[in-house]
Design a protein around this motif. Structure first.
Motif: not given
Length: 238
Positions: A13-15, A55-56, A69-74, A112-114
């Motif tokens: 539900l959060d996703t 992804f996030v 945080v790592h995925v955001m960088a990618y 940010a939404a993720g």
């Protein structure tokens, strides 16, 4: 069976909430781009935002905040390849930079939404829309101001080929159209073109233009009965 064990209705539900927010907010950004008929429109911005959000969200669910945080960088680095695909260079004029930057911002909104930062995602959307709408009249006004710089990188010239007997009339109509469109001229050159025609070259003082507006101006001039041909061209100085 592992797939069944991974089912978590609360997490799902959060996703769903994160993806829905990315879909709506990315859609708002994309609508403005689609309205202006840009290369990356509604669907592209929505897909970028939703993809970044997914992804996030997955990284956040599997590895916590550190993984997110790592995925955001990618995402930040990876979206650059997509943005590069919408940047074009035509006759010395680079186009698509704003569209590429908008895609980059859409990815940030989706990320940010993720990460369940919905207020931040909404704020980012509002600022992106403000940059693409509220700042546009200011940019157009500044770009149309005469710039007394001989070494300007790009200059724009309107070429009008008209019957020699109606040279003065066509010249006056050209000046009226340019004045109406707020494009002051820096230089005006008139020379013979064939046996019974004249070519008028009006070099614009503005160093940046809206191609669609200049195309419309050319069409209006081309409709005049005494005008044989009208076109505009950019030129670069090395």
């Amino acid at each position: 069976m592992q797939a069944l064990n991974n089912i978590d209705l609360v997490s799902a539900l959060d996703t769903l909430l994160s993806l829905s927010a990315a879909f709506v907010l990315g859609g708002l950004i994309g609508l403005e781009r689609q309205y202006r008929q840009r290369t990356a429109g509604l669907r592209t911005n929505v897909l970028v935002a939703v993809g970044a959000a997914l992804f996030v969200d997955l990284a956040n669910r599997l590895n916590g905040h550190e993984g997110a945080v790592h995925v955001m960088a990618y995402v930040v680095s990876g979206i650059g390849f997509l943005g590069a695909g919408v940047i074009m260079r035509e006759d010395g004029n680079v186009r698509g930079l704003n569209t590429a930057a908008t895609l980059w911002a859409s990815a940030a909104v989706g990320a940010a939404a993720g990460a369940d930062l919905l207020v931040e995602a909404l704020a980012g959307t509002l600022f992106v829309l403000a940059a693409n709408t509220l700042l546009r009249p200011i940019v157009n006004r500044l770009n149309r101001q005469p710039l007394d710089v001989p070494s300007a990188e790009v200059t724009y010239t309107v070429h009008v080929i008209a019957e020699r007997n109606h040279q003065k009339l066509v010249l006056a109509q050209l000046e009226d159209e340019l004045e109406r469109s707020s494009y002051p001229t820096r230089d005006l050159d008139i020379h013979p073109f064939g046996e019974d025609a004249t070519e008028i070259e009006a070099t614009l003082a503005a160093t940046s233009i809206e191609g669609d507006e200049l195309d419309a101006l050319v069409q209006r001039l081309a409709a005049l009965p005494t005008v044989r041909q009208v076109f505009w061209s950019p030129s670069t100085s090395e």
